[in-house]
Design a protein around this motif. Structure first.
Motif, PDB file in Angstrom:
ATOM      1  N   SER A 235     -12.097 -14.870 -37.321  1.00 23.92           N
ATOM      2  CA  SER A 235     -13.302 -15.618 -37.679  1.00 23.92           C
ATOM      3  C   SER A 235     -13.665 -15.611 -38.966  1.00 23.92           C
ATOM      4  O   SER A 235     -13.427 -14.823 -39.701  1.00 23.92           O
ATOM      5  N   ARG A 236     -14.530 -16.516 -39.106  1.00 23.59           N
ATOM      6  CA  ARG A 236     -15.479 -16.625 -40.572  1.00 23.59           C
ATOM      7  C   ARG A 236     -16.573 -15.550 -40.539  1.00 23.59           C
ATOM      8  O   ARG A 236     -17.252 -15.346 -41.369  1.00 23.59           O
ATOM      9  N   TYR A 237     -16.818 -15.016 -39.423  1.00 25.10           N
ATOM     10  CA  TYR A 237     -18.202 -14.404 -39.193  1.00 25.10           C
ATOM     11  C   TYR A 237     -18.083 -13.089 -40.016  1.00 25.10           C
ATOM     12  O   TYR A 237     -16.692 -12.436 -39.413  1.00 25.10           O
ATOM     13  N   LYS A 238     -18.596 -12.608 -40.819  1.00 23.20           N
ATOM     14  CA  LYS A 238     -18.399 -11.503 -41.699  1.00 23.20           C
ATOM     15  C   LYS A 238     -19.145 -10.063 -41.279  1.00 23.20           C
ATOM     16  O   LYS A 238     -18.902  -9.126 -41.803  1.00 23.20           O
ATOM     17  N   GLU A 239     -19.929 -10.222 -40.370  1.00 23.23           N
ATOM     18  CA  GLU A 239     -20.715  -9.120 -39.808  1.00 23.23           C
ATOM     19  C   GLU A 239     -19.512  -8.061 -39.113  1.00 23.23           C
ATOM     20  O   GLU A 239     -18.577  -8.492 -38.418  1.00 23.23           O
ATOM     21  N   PRO A 240     -19.616  -6.705 -39.210  1.00 20.21           N
ATOM     22  CA  PRO A 240     -18.732  -5.865 -38.749  1.00 20.21           C
ATOM     23  C   PRO A 240     -18.835  -5.901 -37.178  1.00 20.21           C
ATOM     24  O   PRO A 240     -19.996  -5.954 -36.581  1.00 20.21           O
ATOM     25  N   PHE A 241     -17.820  -5.742 -36.538  1.00 22.21           N
ATOM     26  CA  PHE A 241     -17.689  -5.601 -35.137  1.00 22.21           C
ATOM     27  C   PHE A 241     -18.299  -4.366 -34.670  1.00 22.21           C
ATOM     28  O   PHE A 241     -17.897  -3.620 -35.056  1.00 22.21           O
ATOM     29  N   ASP A 242     -19.329  -4.468 -33.961  1.00 24.37           N
ATOM     30  CA  ASP A 242     -19.803  -3.111 -33.134  1.00 24.37           C
ATOM     31  C   ASP A 242     -19.487  -3.063 -31.900  1.00 24.37           C
ATOM     32  O   ASP A 242     -19.949  -3.793 -31.004  1.00 24.37           O
ATOM     33  N   ARG A 243     -18.519  -2.304 -31.673  1.00 28.88           N
ATOM     34  CA  ARG A 243     -17.746  -2.061 -30.481  1.00 28.88           C
ATOM     35  C   ARG A 243     -18.776  -1.366 -29.201  1.00 28.88           C
ATOM     36  O   ARG A 243     -18.692  -1.917 -28.466  1.00 28.88           O
ATOM     37  N   SER A 244     -19.510  -0.532 -29.798  1.00 24.41           N
ATOM     38  CA  SER A 244     -20.462  -0.026 -28.651  1.00 24.41           C
ATOM     39  C   SER A 244     -21.541  -0.946 -28.047  1.00 24.41           C
ATOM     40  O   SER A 244     -21.730  -1.193 -26.938  1.00 24.41           O
ATOM     41  N   TRP A 245     -22.082  -1.696 -29.054  1.00 23.28           N
ATOM     42  CA  TRP A 245     -22.824  -3.102 -28.685  1.00 23.28           C
ATOM     43  C   TRP A 245     -21.956  -4.069 -27.736  1.00 23.28           C
ATOM     44  O   TRP A 245     -22.629  -4.501 -26.856  1.00 23.28           O
ATOM     45  N   ALA A 246     -20.996  -4.292 -28.145  1.00 23.36           N
ATOM     46  CA  ALA A 246     -20.070  -5.108 -27.372  1.00 23.36           C
ATOM     47  C   ALA A 246     -19.783  -4.854 -26.092  1.00 23.36           C
ATOM     48  O   ALA A 246     -19.766  -5.669 -25.015  1.00 23.36           O
ATOM     49  N   LEU A 247     -19.495  -3.543 -25.856  1.00 14.74           N
ATOM     50  CA  LEU A 247     -19.426  -2.993 -24.434  1.00 14.74           C
ATOM     51  C   LEU A 247     -20.669  -2.927 -23.725  1.00 14.74           C
ATOM     52  O   LEU A 247     -20.600  -3.150 -22.670  1.00 14.74           O
ATOM     53  N   HIS A 248     -21.507  -2.548 -24.352  1.00 11.64           N
ATOM     54  CA  HIS A 248     -22.993  -2.489 -23.991  1.00 11.64           C
ATOM     55  C   HIS A 248     -23.207  -4.378 -23.221  1.00 11.64           C
ATOM     56  O   HIS A 248     -23.739  -4.426 -21.869  1.00 11.64           O
ATOM     57  N   MET A 249     -23.091  -5.175 -24.150  1.00 13.55           N
ATOM     58  CA  MET A 249     -23.404  -6.666 -23.559  1.00 13.55           C
ATOM     59  C   MET A 249     -22.431  -6.971 -22.552  1.00 13.55           C
ATOM     60  O   MET A 249     -22.610  -7.576 -21.674  1.00 13.55           O
TER      61      MET A 249
ATOM     62  N   SER B  37     -15.939 -20.392 -35.430  1.00 16.21           N
ATOM     63  CA  SER B  37     -15.280 -19.593 -35.638  1.00 16.21           C
ATOM     64  C   SER B  37     -14.677 -19.884 -37.109  1.00 16.21           C
ATOM     65  O   SER B  37     -14.380 -19.002 -37.862  1.00 16.21           O
ATOM     66  N   GLY B  38     -14.389 -21.198 -37.325  1.00 18.51           N
ATOM     67  CA  GLY B  38     -13.682 -21.649 -38.467  1.00 18.51           C
ATOM     68  C   GLY B  38     -12.064 -21.208 -38.582  1.00 18.51           C
ATOM     69  O   GLY B  38     -11.482 -21.556 -39.600  1.00 18.51           O
ATOM     70  N   ILE B  39     -11.366 -20.853 -37.354  1.00 18.97           N
ATOM     71  CA  ILE B  39     -10.073 -20.716 -37.307  1.00 18.97           C
ATOM     72  C   ILE B  39      -9.045 -21.835 -37.487  1.00 18.97           C
ATOM     73  O   ILE B  39      -8.220 -22.071 -38.035  1.00 18.97           O
ATOM     74  N   SER B  40      -9.506 -22.703 -36.453  1.00 23.75           N
ATOM     75  CA  SER B  40      -8.739 -24.095 -36.505  1.00 23.75           C
ATOM     76  C   SER B  40      -9.549 -25.357 -36.184  1.00 23.75           C
ATOM     77  O   SER B  40      -9.243 -25.741 -34.955  1.00 23.75           O
ATOM     78  N   PRO B  41     -10.549 -25.503 -36.901  1.00 21.62           N
ATOM     79  CA  PRO B  41     -11.532 -26.642 -36.415  1.00 21.62           C
ATOM     80  C   PRO B  41     -10.740 -28.030 -35.802  1.00 21.62           C
ATOM     81  O   PRO B  41     -11.012 -28.573 -34.794  1.00 21.62           O
ATOM     82  N   LYS B  42      -9.524 -28.648 -36.556  1.00 19.58           N
ATOM     83  CA  LYS B  42      -8.929 -29.757 -36.105  1.00 19.58           C
ATOM     84  C   LYS B  42      -8.311 -29.606 -34.711  1.00 19.58           C
ATOM     85  O   LYS B  42      -8.167 -30.333 -33.784  1.00 19.58           O
ATOM     86  N   GLY B  43      -7.478 -28.536 -34.542  1.00 18.73           N
ATOM     87  CA  GLY B  43      -6.957 -27.996 -33.369  1.00 18.73           C
ATOM     88  C   GLY B  43      -7.989 -27.796 -32.323  1.00 18.73           C
ATOM     89  O   GLY B  43      -7.578 -28.468 -31.049  1.00 18.73           O
ATOM     90  N   VAL B  44      -8.978 -27.412 -32.349  1.00 19.50           N
ATOM     91  CA  VAL B  44     -10.212 -27.101 -31.477  1.00 19.50           C
ATOM     92  C   VAL B  44     -10.654 -28.526 -31.059  1.00 19.50           C
ATOM     93  O   VAL B  44     -10.810 -28.839 -29.704  1.00 19.50           O
TER      94      VAL B  44
END
Length: 155
Positions: free
Chosen positions: A28-42, A127-134
């Motif tokens: 995706s276009r999001y530039k924040e680093p992925f926080d695995r421990s936070w994602a698991l918590h959520m 996400s900006g991955i495929s706007p037309k397809g989405v």
């Protein structure tokens, strides 16, 4: 015909949904680093909340190829509920990818309207991955464009 088995997100498979979420975020276009421990918590927290919906798409071989997360909340001007598709992802290259995506969206739609009695279901592409397809995907499922969506980064 169903091309995947939809499995509710639970404590036993939160690692699988987090793995797919990390894959999605890397694309995706999001530039924040992925926080695995936070994602698991959520994931662990949200899988037990009645206003949250999560499903993994599992293929015949037992591997997961996608997921969807949705929620409901009250709107500011009414006690009615609105549902939001928070994220949906089916791995590129997955056989019957669009069909599996439709399975996931149909499951969320059923939950939002039948179980939660939401008045609307909001969805879109951020996400900006495929706007037309989405755009074509959602319109093909009967969703209509409504307003616009903007982002401003805190830089």
């Amino acid at each position: 015909m169903s091309h995947a088995i939809l499995v509710p997100v639970c404590e036993e498979n939160v690692v699988d949904i987090v793995n797919l979420a990390e894959e999605l975020m890397s694309l995706s276009r999001y530039k924040e680093p992925f926080d695995r421990s936070w994602a698991l918590h959520m994931a662990n927290t949200c899988c037990n909340l009645p206003n949250m919906f999560g499903r993994l798409a599992m293929l015949e071989d037992g591997s997961y190829c996608g997921f969807i997360i949705g929620s409901t909340s009250h709107v500011l001007y009414s006690p009615k509920l609105v549902s939001t598709q928070e994220t949906i992802y089916v791995r590129d290259g997955t056989r019957f990818r669009a069909s599996i995506g439709k399975q996931l969206m149909n499951a969320l739609t059923h939950w939002a309207f039948t179980v939660r009695k939401a008045m609307i279901l909001r969805t879109g592409e951020t996400s900006g991955i495929s706007p037309k397809g989405v755009d074509a995907f959602f319109k093909g499922l009967g969703f209509l464009p409504l307003g616009s969506l903007y982002i401003k980064e805190n830089i």
